[in-house]
Design a protein around this motif. Structure first.
Motif, short mmCIF file in Angstrom:
data_model
loop_
_atom_site.label_atom_id
_atom_site.label_comp_id
_atom_site.label_asym_id
_atom_site.label_seq_id
_atom_site.Cartn_x
_atom_site.Cartn_y
_atom_site.Cartn_z
N THR A 23 0.82 -1.20 0.00
CA THR A 23 0.00 0.00 0.00
C THR A 23 0.86 1.26 0.00
O THR A 23 0.62 2.19 -0.76
N VAL A 24 1.91 1.27 0.84
CA VAL A 24 2.80 2.43 0.90
C VAL A 24 3.50 2.62 -0.45
O VAL A 24 3.63 3.75 -0.94
N LEU A 25 3.92 1.50 -1.05
CA LEU A 25 4.59 1.59 -2.35
C LEU A 25 3.67 2.22 -3.39
O LEU A 25 4.09 3.10 -4.16
N MET A 26 2.40 1.78 -3.44
CA MET A 26 1.47 2.32 -4.43
C MET A 26 1.18 3.79 -4.17
O MET A 26 1.02 4.59 -5.10
N GLU A 27 1.12 4.19 -2.88
CA GLU A 27 0.91 5.61 -2.56
C GLU A 27 2.10 6.45 -3.02
O GLU A 27 1.94 7.55 -3.53
N ASN A 28 3.32 5.90 -2.85
CA ASN A 28 4.50 6.62 -3.33
C ASN A 28 4.49 6.75 -4.85
O ASN A 28 4.82 7.81 -5.39
N PHE A 29 4.13 5.66 -5.52
CA PHE A 29 4.01 5.72 -6.98
C PHE A 29 3.01 6.81 -7.38
O PHE A 29 3.25 7.59 -8.30
N ALA A 30 1.85 6.85 -6.68
CA ALA A 30 0.79 7.80 -7.03
C ALA A 30 1.30 9.25 -6.94
O ALA A 30 1.00 10.09 -7.79
N VAL A 31 2.07 9.54 -5.88
CA VAL A 31 2.61 10.90 -5.71
C VAL A 31 3.49 11.27 -6.89
O VAL A 31 3.36 12.35 -7.48
N PHE A 32 4.37 10.36 -7.27
CA PHE A 32 5.29 10.66 -8.37
C PHE A 32 4.59 10.64 -9.72
O PHE A 32 4.96 11.40 -10.62
N PHE A 33 3.58 9.77 -9.89
CA PHE A 33 2.77 9.82 -11.11
C PHE A 33 2.21 11.23 -11.28
O PHE A 33 2.23 11.80 -12.38
N GLY A 34 1.68 11.78 -10.18
CA GLY A 34 1.08 13.12 -10.23
C GLY A 34 2.09 14.17 -10.65
O GLY A 34 1.79 15.05 -11.47
N HIS A 35 3.32 14.09 -10.08
CA HIS A 35 4.35 15.08 -10.42
C HIS A 35 4.76 14.97 -11.89
O HIS A 35 4.83 15.97 -12.61
N VAL A 36 5.03 13.74 -12.33
CA VAL A 36 5.54 13.52 -13.69
C VAL A 36 4.50 13.90 -14.75
O VAL A 36 4.83 14.44 -15.81
N LEU A 37 3.22 13.62 -14.45
CA LEU A 37 2.18 13.78 -15.47
C LEU A 37 1.47 15.12 -15.40
O LEU A 37 0.61 15.41 -16.23
N SER A 38 1.80 15.96 -14.42
CA SER A 38 1.12 17.26 -14.33
C SER A 38 1.40 18.07 -15.59
O SER A 38 2.51 18.07 -16.13
N ASN A 39 0.38 18.72 -16.08
CA ASN A 39 0.45 19.55 -17.30
C ASN A 39 0.72 18.73 -18.56
O ASN A 39 1.11 19.28 -19.59
N SER A 40 0.53 17.40 -18.50
CA SER A 40 0.67 16.58 -19.70
C SER A 40 -0.73 16.24 -20.22
O SER A 40 -1.74 16.55 -19.60
N PHE A 41 -0.77 15.60 -21.38
CA PHE A 41 -2.05 15.19 -21.96
C PHE A 41 -2.15 13.67 -22.02
O PHE A 41 -2.82 13.11 -22.89
N TYR A 42 -1.49 13.03 -21.07
CA TYR A 42 -1.68 11.60 -20.84
C TYR A 42 -2.85 11.42 -19.87
O TYR A 42 -3.27 12.38 -19.22
N PRO A 43 -3.39 10.20 -19.76
CA PRO A 43 -4.51 10.00 -18.82
C PRO A 43 -4.13 10.44 -17.40
O PRO A 43 -2.98 10.30 -16.98
N VAL A 44 -5.12 10.96 -16.69
CA VAL A 44 -4.93 11.34 -15.28
C VAL A 44 -5.14 10.08 -14.44
O VAL A 44 -6.19 9.44 -14.52
N LEU A 45 -4.14 9.70 -13.65
CA LEU A 45 -4.18 8.45 -12.88
C LEU A 45 -4.75 8.71 -11.49
O LEU A 45 -4.24 9.57 -10.75
N GLN A 46 -5.79 7.97 -11.14
CA GLN A 46 -6.42 8.10 -9.83
C GLN A 46 -5.79 7.10 -8.86
O GLN A 46 -4.96 6.28 -9.23
N ARG A 47 -6.21 7.17 -7.62
CA ARG A 47 -5.66 6.30 -6.58
C ARG A 47 -5.93 4.83 -6.91
O ARG A 47 -7.04 4.45 -7.28
N ALA A 48 -4.91 3.99 -6.75
CA ALA A 48 -5.03 2.56 -7.07
C ALA A 48 -6.00 1.87 -6.12
O ALA A 48 -6.07 2.20 -4.93
N ILE A 49 -6.75 0.91 -6.67
CA ILE A 49 -7.70 0.12 -5.89
C ILE A 49 -7.21 -1.33 -5.87
O ILE A 49 -7.04 -1.95 -6.92
N GLY A 50 -6.97 -1.87 -4.68
CA GLY A 50 -6.54 -3.26 -4.56
C GLY A 50 -7.67 -4.21 -4.89
O GLY A 50 -8.77 -4.08 -4.36
N VAL A 51 -7.43 -5.16 -5.79
CA VAL A 51 -8.46 -6.13 -6.20
C VAL A 51 -7.86 -7.53 -6.18
O VAL A 51 -6.65 -7.71 -6.06
N GLY A 52 -8.74 -8.53 -6.31
CA GLY A 52 -8.27 -9.91 -6.38
C GLY A 52 -8.06 -10.53 -5.00
O GLY A 52 -8.27 -9.89 -3.97
#
Length: 337
Positions: free
Chosen positions: A1-30
């Protein structure tokens, strides 16, 4: 969970002001997030990452009416939207529809149509490659990279990787999808059989199923063994013709029709017999209804689109109706089971 939250923070930084899909918070499934696993030492942490359109774009889900026997498939149609008013309000964004191509090419990143689409449809394979590039680029910046080793695993419809430290390791699979309205049903990148087209996004019920198990966990007594019952049967039947999903579906139906108090320790043997009896009945009738589709008796907190809630539930044992040899084999395997 911590790893995915860290990824989410950096996804937000890297993709800000881009025209790639906006990534929302990951949902654990399975199974790993539902509290059970068919194999003790084989956990795969599967997460679904919802995507929303970037500025100047919109997503429109189009039902693919061909070959719907095993579940519904969709395509994600990407359309450009006028953003002239945003520029008038002082936002530094050119309109993809109304600014000259040369000005757009020189002053703005390409649109999503030019990066992750085939024609005007979002492409799963291109999106998967993009996810791999993101994970590879972001990993060195994460705190986990100092102690853990990242190994990327091949996949065309998801982003799979293993993180290892000494003898300890675990696998993560990132699926990506688009939510249907505000429901718990998505179209996702998860494959549905060999040869799934790159612009095909199968309907996914994984989030709704995970929420159902969470609901049961909150209602169940402390000594409830419903997950042990599920693990028992999935581990016993591994390697024979009944899929793990068949057993999981039977257990979900039973959990929804019996009081959670009846799954405590003293009822363990009875519940195992119930699962066995349901499996036998399904085999005799060559029918097992999907648990989510067409189920109007789900807990209120699980939200279905009206067309999913009112649909005729697919028969998970349809192949036994069509193939007498498969039916004979399943009967033989049930006897062994």
């Amino acid at each position: 969970t911590v790893l995915m939250e860290n990824f989410a923070v950096f996804f937000g930084h890297v993709l800000s002001n881009s025209f790639y899909p906006v990534l929302q918070r990951a949902i654990g499934v399975g199974s790993a997030f539902e509290g059970w696993s068919p194999r003790e030492q084989d956990f795969v942490y599967r997460v679904l990452i919802p995507m929303t359109p970037p500025p100047g774009h919109s997503f429109h889900l189009e039902l693919d009416t061909a070959g719907q026997r095993h579940g519904r498939n969709f395509r994600v149609h990407v359309q450009l939207e006028c953003t002239c008013t945003r520029q008038q309000q002082g936002e530094n964004m050119l309109c993809f529809l109304h600014h000259p191509e040369e000005e757009l090419r020189n002053n703005q990143d390409p649109s999503l149509l030019d990066t992750l689409c085939t024609g005007s449809y979002l492409d799963v394979h291109k999106t998967s490659r993009w996810f791999y590039q993101l994970v590879r680029a972001i990993w060195p910046a994460l705190p986990q990279s100092h102690n853990w080793h990242l190994v990327l695993l091949p996949s065309r419809r998801s982003c799979q990787f293993k993180v290892a430290k000494g003898t300890e390791s675990f696998c993560i699979e990132m699926l990506f999808g688009v939510r249907q309205g505000d429901s718990d049903i998505f179209v996702s990148s998860q494959p549905r059989g060999a040869g799934t087209a790159s612009t095909t996004w199968p309907e996914s019920y994984a989030v709704a199923e995970m929420k159902f198990f969470n609901y049961i966990a909150r209602q169940a007594p402390p000594d409830s063994l419903h997950l042990k019952c599920l693990q028992f049967f999935t581990r016993v039947q591994l390697g024979i013709g009944f899929s793990t999903y068949t057993v999981k579906t039977i257990v979900m139906h039973l959990l929804n029709s019996r009081a959670v108090s009846q799954w405590c320790r003293r009822h363990f043997l009875r519940r195992l017999m119930d699962i066995n009896g349901s499996l036998r009945l399904s085999l005799v009738e060559k029918r097992l209804n999907h648990f989510i589709v067409g189920n109007q008796g789900l807990p209120e907190e699980i939200s279905l689109p009206p067309d999913v809630e009112m649909a005729e539930p697919p028969n998970l044992l349809h192949h036994l109706v069509m193939d007498p040899r498969a039916f004979s084999q399943a009967v033989s395997e049930y006897v062994v089971l």
